[in-house]
Design a protein around this motif. Sequence first.
Motif, PDB file in Angstrom:
ATOM      1  N   VAL A 130       6.655   3.862   3.908  1.00  0.00           N
ATOM      2  CA  VAL A 130       5.386   3.743   3.901  1.00  0.00           C
ATOM      3  C   VAL A 130       4.450   5.016   4.357  1.00  0.00           C
ATOM      4  O   VAL A 130       3.446   5.449   3.263  1.00  0.00           O
ATOM      5  N   VAL A 132       0.390   2.029   8.580  1.00  0.00           N
ATOM      6  CA  VAL A 132       0.783   0.281   8.738  1.00  0.00           C
ATOM      7  C   VAL A 132       0.229   0.454  10.186  1.00  0.00           C
ATOM      8  O   VAL A 132       0.509   1.427  11.313  1.00  0.00           O
ATOM      9  N   SER A 149       1.563  -1.373  13.891  1.00  0.00           N
ATOM     10  CA  SER A 149       1.717  -2.710  14.445  1.00  0.00           C
ATOM     11  C   SER A 149       0.952  -3.399  15.969  1.00  0.00           C
ATOM     12  O   SER A 149       1.087  -2.260  16.613  1.00  0.00           O
ATOM     13  N   LYS A 160      -4.665  -2.218   4.691  1.00  0.00           N
ATOM     14  CA  LYS A 160      -3.187  -1.726   5.867  1.00  0.00           C
ATOM     15  C   LYS A 160      -1.884  -2.901   5.485  1.00  0.00           C
ATOM     16  O   LYS A 160      -2.744  -4.289   6.069  1.00  0.00           O
ATOM     17  N   ARG A 161      -0.987  -3.060   5.951  1.00  0.00           N
ATOM     18  CA  ARG A 161      -0.319  -3.758   6.474  1.00  0.00           C
ATOM     19  C   ARG A 161      -0.525  -3.673   7.593  1.00  0.00           C
ATOM     20  O   ARG A 161      -0.947  -3.065   8.962  1.00  0.00           O
ATOM     21  N   GLY A 168       3.278 -11.601  10.506  1.00  0.00           N
ATOM     22  CA  GLY A 168       4.747 -10.797  10.487  1.00  0.00           C
ATOM     23  C   GLY A 168       6.061 -11.279  11.181  1.00  0.00           C
ATOM     24  O   GLY A 168       5.624 -11.986  12.345  1.00  0.00           O
ATOM     25  N   GLU A 176      10.476  -4.726   7.250  1.00  0.00           N
ATOM     26  CA  GLU A 176       9.751  -5.072   6.111  1.00  0.00           C
ATOM     27  C   GLU A 176       8.318  -4.822   5.710  1.00  0.00           C
ATOM     28  O   GLU A 176       7.885  -4.354   4.915  1.00  0.00           O
ATOM     29  N   ASP A 177       7.739  -4.586   7.245  1.00  0.00           N
ATOM     30  CA  ASP A 177       6.259  -4.301   7.370  1.00  0.00           C
ATOM     31  C   ASP A 177       5.894  -2.553   6.890  1.00  0.00           C
ATOM     32  O   ASP A 177       4.879  -1.392   6.703  1.00  0.00           O
ATOM     33  N   GLU A 205       8.197   0.129   1.408  1.00  0.00           N
ATOM     34  CA  GLU A 205       7.325  -0.436  -0.136  1.00  0.00           C
ATOM     35  C   GLU A 205       8.106  -0.083  -1.069  1.00  0.00           C
ATOM     36  O   GLU A 205       8.985   0.229  -1.000  1.00  0.00           O
TER      37      GLU A 205
END
Length: 486
Positions: A141, A223, A225, A245-246, A460, A469-470, A473
């Motif tokens: 990403v 992204v 976290s 955003k993720r 998530g 996964e996060d 893309e």
Amino acid sequence: MNEQINAKHWIDGAWTGLARVSESLNPATGEVIGTYADAGVEEGLAAIEAAARGFTAGPWRLDPMMRAAALSHLADAYAERMDDVVDTLCRENGKLRPEAGFEAHFIVRALRFAAGLAVHPFGRVTDTHPGRQAMSIRQPVGVAGLIVPWNSPAYLCIRALAPALAAGCTAVVKMPGQAAQTAALMCEILATVPELPAGTVNVVIESGSDVARLLVESPQVPVISFTGSTRTGRLVAQQAAAHFKRVGLELGGKTPHLVFDDADLDIAVAITAQSSTVFAGQFCMTGSRVLVQRRVADEVIAALADRLENVRPGPAADPASQIGPMIDTASVARVDAAVEDALAAGAKAIVRGGPSTIPDLAGGAFYHPTLLSVSDSTLPIVQEETFGPVQTVQIFDTEEEAVTLANDTDYGLSACIWTRDVDRPVRVARQLDAGLISVNSWANLTIEFEEGGFKSSGVGRLGGLASIEDFLEYKQITQDYVPLPH
């Protein structure tokens, strides 16, 4: 490692400080154990720019074998410094040595697992029509913003960083001030891995939230976290939505122990008590709710109370210590206020616990375990994460009632089932709203499987195949490879 360290930021492959310096404290004594450069927006912007350059200009995102080698060698580097990691967690985080070792041992395993993920992005290809192929590839990403909590900083940083790097992202890691010494050690270890280009991992330390807010708001960071409280997680999600955003969020928990009358009570009580005292209850999977079947309730409550009353608080330096300090005295006051509020609202003290008055522990942030009997599930002490060594007890009669009580919170991170019945664990586990179910055990985390929460415990997953996964893309590419007649 007892020398004082002036922890600095690690940006674009170089150490950088700041005029503003804060102190690192040992929560067991209140003593200064080091200092750290305390970041603001300027350092955050520099870290984001370095990560963005590292992503677009360097080979990192294009070379999965390079990423696999870097992660494998980073695992080796951590393995060589494992004693230092444990020592730092004991001094700065207050963990007892076995607890620090438990946290640290996940690091190497997580990095080795991520090294395998780096070369398996799991794209696919098929012929959708004669002479036409379609493929789905997966690409990183971009810059990942990783916001790390203070309660298990060494592992929880790597838990997010490893899959981000495996995917091909570069990263800005925001470490909290309470984990500055852990951050400094991490940067030392990162600097020894030649396959990590400058700017691939950038680490900033801050006591506030300016850098964290910058990461969430920056259009250069696609992204996020975040591991932390549900309240802050909601704010992160709301602000990140402006840029679509993720967002991966592992948030609070309110882990129930479902103790059925056919359980091995000796083991159930021992582990249930331990689940309250590990990390001084500062763990998202702390076993804060005890649900016990009526026929064995008196026996379980008496045995649990006996264990908790006799838990010995102390620093990591004392091998006889059975519960370490909380992170600071403000946390001690916060937890004790929550207990007082619960008692005023009708909870009954089985073991009162509270701030330690032992003279030898003066200056430290010690809190003796507390056990409360409650009958009203709406009390905040039942519904809200306490983040300290406090347990509530409720009694149930039937399996259905146990499930209802267990699910009766906004949280759903983990749960424990105690029974010797062969079928009950599977039957009950499928009905519990929680991401991790431990059967005849507690917090049985496994790196190779997904970890995360239901409901207000987040969105998530980290760990397992889904951890990447996060940070990836999907892109569909379709090609006619047989010339069409004109």
